[in-house]
Design an enzyme around this catalytic site. Structure first.
Site, mmCIF file in Angstrom:
data_model
loop_
_atom_site.group_PDB
_atom_site.id
_atom_site.type_symbol
_atom_site.label_atom_id
_atom_site.label_comp_id
_atom_site.label_asym_id
_atom_site.label_seq_id
_atom_site.Cartn_x
_atom_site.Cartn_y
_atom_site.Cartn_z
ATOM 1 C CG ASP A 261 -5.674 2.356 1.305
ATOM 2 O OD1 ASP A 261 -6.183 1.835 0.789
ATOM 3 O OD2 ASP A 261 -4.108 1.878 1.669
ATOM 4 C CG HIS B 88 -3.729 -1.627 -1.614
ATOM 5 N ND1 HIS B 88 -5.199 -1.733 -2.103
ATOM 6 C CD2 HIS B 88 -4.346 -0.631 -0.533
ATOM 7 C CE1 HIS B 88 -6.181 -2.122 -0.598
ATOM 8 N NE2 HIS B 88 -5.713 -0.737 0.082
ATOM 9 C CB SER C 238 4.099 0.901 8.254
ATOM 10 O OG SER C 238 2.605 -0.317 8.706
ATOM 11 C CG MET D 146 -8.509 7.418 2.489
ATOM 12 S SD MET D 146 -7.750 7.211 4.000
ATOM 13 C CE MET D 146 -6.533 5.819 4.078
ATOM 14 C CG ASP E 33 -5.724 -2.410 4.051
ATOM 15 O OD1 ASP E 33 -5.370 -2.463 4.182
ATOM 16 O OD2 ASP E 33 -6.622 -1.774 3.086
ATOM 17 N N GLY E 34 -4.655 -4.153 6.883
ATOM 18 C CA GLY E 34 -4.233 -3.253 8.193
ATOM 19 C C GLY E 34 -3.540 -4.146 8.949
ATOM 20 C CG MET F 30 -11.387 3.835 2.372
ATOM 21 S SD MET F 30 -9.898 3.516 3.375
ATOM 22 C CE MET F 30 -8.237 3.535 1.506
ATOM 23 C CG HIS G 14 -9.163 0.712 0.193
ATOM 24 N ND1 HIS G 14 -8.796 0.343 1.372
ATOM 25 C CD2 HIS G 14 -10.531 0.298 0.334
ATOM 26 C CE1 HIS G 14 -9.647 0.008 2.057
ATOM 27 N NE2 HIS G 14 -10.595 -0.317 1.525
ATOM 28 C CG MET H 266 -11.582 -2.437 5.378
ATOM 29 S SD MET H 266 -9.614 -2.388 4.776
ATOM 30 C CE MET H 266 -9.080 -1.053 5.772
ATOM 31 C CB SER I 80 -0.892 -0.082 1.150
ATOM 32 O OG SER I 80 -1.637 1.329 1.380
ATOM 33 N N GLY J 229 -3.014 4.125 8.071
ATOM 34 C CA GLY J 229 -1.955 3.382 7.865
ATOM 35 C C GLY J 229 -1.220 3.578 9.380
ATOM 36 N N GLY K 244 -8.412 3.883 7.216
ATOM 37 C CA GLY K 244 -8.475 5.513 7.146
ATOM 38 C C GLY K 244 -6.912 5.512 7.181
HETATM 39 C C1 DX5 Z 1 -6.385 2.058 5.622
HETATM 40 C C2 DX5 Z 1 -5.665 1.531 4.574
HETATM 41 C C3 DX5 Z 1 -4.586 0.973 4.041
HETATM 42 C C4 DX5 Z 1 -3.305 0.725 4.888
HETATM 43 C C5 DX5 Z 1 -2.200 -0.265 5.841
HETATM 44 O O1 DX5 Z 1 -7.798 2.845 5.747
HETATM 45 O O2 DX5 Z 1 -6.662 0.652 3.993
HETATM 46 O O3 DX5 Z 1 -4.385 -0.466 3.208
HETATM 47 O O4 DX5 Z 1 -2.636 1.442 3.977
HETATM 48 O O5 DX5 Z 1 -1.413 0.251 5.808
HETATM 49 P P1 DX5 Z 1 -0.494 -0.387 6.807
HETATM 50 O O6 DX5 Z 1 -0.257 -1.750 6.670
HETATM 51 O O7 DX5 Z 1 0.035 0.461 7.973
HETATM 52 O O8 DX5 Z 1 -1.497 -1.012 8.537
HETATM 53 ZN ZN ZN Z 2 -6.743 0.409 1.621
#
Ligand code: DX5
Ligand code: ZN
Length: 237
Positions: free
Chosen positions: A36, A34, A199, A38, A176-177, A69, A67, A138, A9, A145, A143
């Site tokens: 994200d 991936h 991360s 938002m 994811d997450g 959101m 993704h 999820m 991501s 990382g 929201g």
């Molecule tokens: C959170 C995102 C994730 C995020 C994951 O809302 O959808 O894709 O980047 O980050 P990590 O792997 O650091 O939890």
């Molecule tokens: Zn994501």
């Protein structure tokens, strides 16, 4: 070798050198990228739009999964598709016309995923799963990382895997997450087939390639361990 797919991501990437970081992820064996998106409404954060996808498209041949959101994903599907997206991940939450959204994604010739938040039960996917290429469980609240993995989502991954084996066996189960070397083998054993990691890949001081091989090593030979018959996942706590 493990067939588990990794989807870095870019939310945790260094945006000043995004192209380079994505290239490193590709060299490290990423299966897809991936992205994200938002909008500050659906989740309390703002990120990127189609222009970023357009730039990424020029630096990688890897599939770009988007993704969404955002409060109304329907408004932006065309733009993201034109920018070079390969698949869309839309949320069950807040979408009163989910079937229509999924059909629009299909008509654009893109892969369709429905995502569910930690508090949403797998059962809501029952009537839509046959139209999907992937479900996304999820494992944090969407929201941001670098949030802590929510452990209660592990049995839910198993329930999602049971659902797809029963209704749509070609469907993938993505998580994811909070995925890192510690949680990766847990989610794989629970039934995940695709792991998003932000991360743990872009935040590693040793660099993207080392981080990816660390994740692969952690997964090792872990594989899906279905719950024994007579103890269905639906009854697990
Ligand atoms: C959170 C995102 C994730 C995020 C994951 O809302 O959808 O894709 O980047 O980050 P990590 O792997 O650091 O939890
Ligand atoms: Zn994501």
């Amino acid at each position: 070798m493990s067939t588990i797919k990794l989807a870095p991501s870019i939310l945790s990437a260094d945006f000043a050198r995004l192209g380079q970081q994505v290239t490193e992820a590709a060299q490290g064996g990423a299966d897809r990228i991936h992205v994200d998106v938002m909008d500050g409404h659906f989740v309390p954060n703002l990120t990127m739009g189609p222009a970023v996808v357009q730039s990424l498209r020029r630096v990688t041949d890897l599939p770009l999964e988007i993704h969404l959101m955002i409060s109304d994903p329907n408004l932006f599907l065309d733009e993201f598709a034109a920018a070079g997206s390969d698949s869309f991940l839309v949320h069950w939450e807040g979408n009163n016309n989910l079937h229509r959204t999924v059909q629009r994604i299909k008509r654009l010739g893109k892969r369709a995923t429905v995502a569910i938040n930690p508090a949403t039960p797998v059962a809501v996917l029952e009537e839509i799963v046959c139209d999907l290429d992937q479900v996304l469980v999820m494992t944090v609240n969407p929201g941001f990382g670098h949030q802590q993995f929510i452990g209660t989502t592990v049995p839910k991954i198993g329930r999602a895997r049971e659902l797809i084996e029963r209704r749509q066996p070609m469907c993938e189960v993505e998580v994811d997450g909070g995925i890192d070397a510690e949680t990766a083998p847990l989610v794989v054993r629970a039934g995940a087939t695709v792991l998003v990691a932000g991360s743990a890949i872009f935040g590693d001081h040793d660099g993207v390639t080392v981080a990816m091989s660390r994740l692969r090593t952690a997964i090792g030979n872990a594989k899906y361990e279905p719950e024994p018959a007579g103890r269905p996942a639906l009854q697990r706590s």
